[in-house]
Write an enzyme that holds these catalytic residues in place. Structure first.
Site, PDB file in Angstrom:
ATOM      1  N   GLU A 191     -26.183  41.807  43.161  1.00  0.00           N
ATOM      2  CA  GLU A 191     -25.438  41.828  44.431  1.00  0.00           C
ATOM      3  C   GLU A 191     -24.535  40.609  44.576  1.00  0.00           C
ATOM      4  O   GLU A 191     -24.614  39.849  45.542  1.00  0.00           O
ATOM      5  CB  GLU A 191     -26.411  41.937  45.605  1.00  0.00           C
ATOM      6  CG  GLU A 191     -27.163  43.259  45.632  1.00  0.00           C
ATOM      7  CD  GLU A 191     -28.079  43.431  46.823  1.00  0.00           C
ATOM      8  OE1 GLU A 191     -28.331  44.579  47.221  1.00  0.00           O
ATOM      9  OE2 GLU A 191     -28.564  42.411  47.364  1.00  0.00           O
ATOM     10  N   GLU A 385     -30.440  50.269  43.244  1.00  0.00           N
ATOM     11  CA  GLU A 385     -31.364  50.189  44.376  1.00  0.00           C
ATOM     12  C   GLU A 385     -31.031  51.269  45.390  1.00  0.00           C
ATOM     13  O   GLU A 385     -29.863  51.493  45.708  1.00  0.00           O
ATOM     14  CB  GLU A 385     -31.277  48.828  45.085  1.00  0.00           C
ATOM     15  CG  GLU A 385     -31.713  47.643  44.256  1.00  0.00           C
ATOM     16  CD  GLU A 385     -31.626  46.332  45.041  1.00  0.00           C
ATOM     17  OE1 GLU A 385     -31.646  46.385  46.295  1.00  0.00           O
ATOM     18  OE2 GLU A 385     -31.537  45.267  44.404  1.00  0.00           O
TER      19      GLU A 385
END
Length: 486
Positions: A191, A385
């Site tokens: 991320e 995810e």
């Protein structure tokens, strides 16, 4: 439902070392940035998330006190360090084809600036990878998942310091060389775009009292781009069949209305996230970055050779997390905010339900996101995810009926299938927190995502017994049918 999932699709689950492993201080492990997060049930609930976004100098100092009696949940995790064989056996029972995990930098280089690696840490991951491969589970490894050594923050100032490039590259080369015959898929930074919202855990900046936070955020990001490119080049040279990816948090943004101001605001907001994957996937800074930096007062220090190494070493695939979408308005003060949407905030979408934590659930948004990313990059996509945080209840007979989680995941997998039918190239899906872990944002244990329940409460008490939830058998059937049975 007709399945469009390819035969070699990588079904599996995902965790991060800082949320799952535990074993703090064992076999030479040092403190990481995540080891500083507290859980205190007496703390107002809004502070549980606030500390994720704003770290203080005092909290960092207190966390280094060896005599502290405060509870730091991520130092304990769920003790995967001692339970990994049992846990991976359960993953295999579900039929996992892949396990997306991370390597704790502080197990290999406890402070981060050492010259020689810690052999005990390297041996641990040898054992983990061997256990995965024994069951035919492909490791998908994040090199940095909110786990940089705390020492590099307190002594070097984090990623804004160019020296950290060398420390990261040394770490990455060490583990890539060590595990070159065991790991094919690598992700350089988890991320990477989240530096916008939580710079401490992303690039090691303590925001409190910082004189020019935007400058350091993007300077730190630039250094990560350079480090990622160097490591991508090294990995490709050492392991010709290896695939190296970037990873962003992708919270799909949609205009709240057809007001042109809302539409333009959405474009600008989306760009602030996609800027990071634009650089890593395309190999250059996009033209719109010039205005973005100008408006933020950012003047990057770019050394000779930086742009060349970034251009010559784009990533092979784009991976991302997807949990929710958010509406955007140019006039947010007039509308109800979506306080639970952690990444960008945004406006509450009246067409979407919300989880207990205020995350707006939008399965169809995943199909849109997949199409947007594939249209933009024309590179293979990996959903690293996706999942639902919820409070699970153990019934008297020991069963756990998490049908709400099954419903959430089913709807999202249906939309992946639709995207595949659209022509999008998606090669894997790893459900987040496939076994219950410590929450990244709130440090709770009771905010659970897993197919496997772990008997542990928010204060760390419990037997740590692993219990299969209803979703365990459901996901097993999904994988066995390659997405045809949902």
């Amino acid at each position: 439902m007709k399945s469009y999932f390819p035969k070699d699709f990588l079904w599996g689950g995902a965790t991060a070392a800082n949320q799952v492993e535990g074993g703090s201080g064992i076999d030479g492990k040092g403190l990481s940035v995540s080891d500083v997060y507290l859980f205190d049930s007496s703390m107002p609930k809004e502070r549980w998330t606030d500390q994720w976004h704003m770290m203080t100098h005092q909290q960092v100092a207190e966390a280094q006190d060896p005599n502290s009696t405060k509870y730091y949940p991520k130092r304990q995790g769920i003790d995967f360090y001692h339970h990994f064989k049992e846990d991976i056996r359960l993953f295999a029972e579900m039929g996992f084809k892949a396990y997306r995990m991370s390597i704790a930098w502080t197990r290999i280089f406890p402070k981060g600036d050492e010259v020689e690696p810690n052999e005990a840490g390297l041996a641990f991951y040898d054992a983990v990878f061997d256990e995965c491969l024994k069951y035919g589970i492909e490791p998908v490894v994040s090199l940095s998942h909110y786990e940089m050594p705390l020492y590099l923050v307190t002594e070097y100032g984090g990623w804004p310091n160019r020296q950290v490039i060398d420390f990261y590259v040394r770490f990455a080369k060490t583990v890539i060389e060590r595990y070159q015959k065991k790991v094919k898929y690598w992700v350089t930074f988890n991320e990477i775009n989240c530096v916008k919202h939580h710079p401490y855990v992303s690039v090691g900046i303590i925001e409190e009292g910082h004189p020019n936070i935007e400058q350091d955020k993007y300077q730190g990001a630039h250094h990560q781009f350079v480090a990622s490119a160097i490591v991508t080049d090294y990995c490709h040279r050492l392991i010709p069949n290896a695939k190296v990816g970037c990873m962003i948090s992708y919270q799909l943004l949609t205009p709240y209305s057809c007001d042109p101001d809302d539409v333009q605001k959405t474009v600008e907001s989306q760009r602030t996230s996609l800027f990071f994957s634009d650089v890593q996937a395309r190999g250059y800074y996009p033209a719109y970055a010039n205005r973005m930096f100008e408006e933020k007062g950012v003047e990057l220090v770019i050394e000779p050779g930086d742009l060349e190494v970034i251009r010559e070493n784009p990533v092979d695939f784009v991976s991302f997390s997807y949990y929710m979408s958010s509406a955007v308005s140019a006039h947010p003060e007039r509308l109800e905010s979506a306080v639970g949407n952690l990444i960008t905030g945004g406006i509450k979408n009246p067409y979407l339900p919300s989880s207990k934590w205020g995350w707006q659930i939008d399965p169809k948004g995943l199909r849109t996101a997949l199409n947007q990313l594939y249209d933009r990059y024309q590179k293979p996509l990996f959903i690293a995810e996706n999942g639902l945080g919820a409070e699970d209840v153990v019934n008297e007979d020991g069963t756990i009926d998490d049908f709400y989680r099954i419903d959430y995941l089913r709807q999202h997998i249906e939309q992946i299938n639709e995207a595949l039918h659209d022509g999008v190239e998606v090669f894997g899906y790893t459900a987040w927190g496939c076994i219950d872990i410590i929450s990244a944002s709130t440090s709770q244990m009771s905010k659970r995502y897993g197919f496997i329940y772990v008997d542990q409460d928010d204060e760390g008490n419990g037997t740590k017994k692993r219990i299969k939830k209803a979703s365990f058998d459901w996901y097993k059937k999904v994988i066995a049918s390659n997405g045809a049975t949902l």
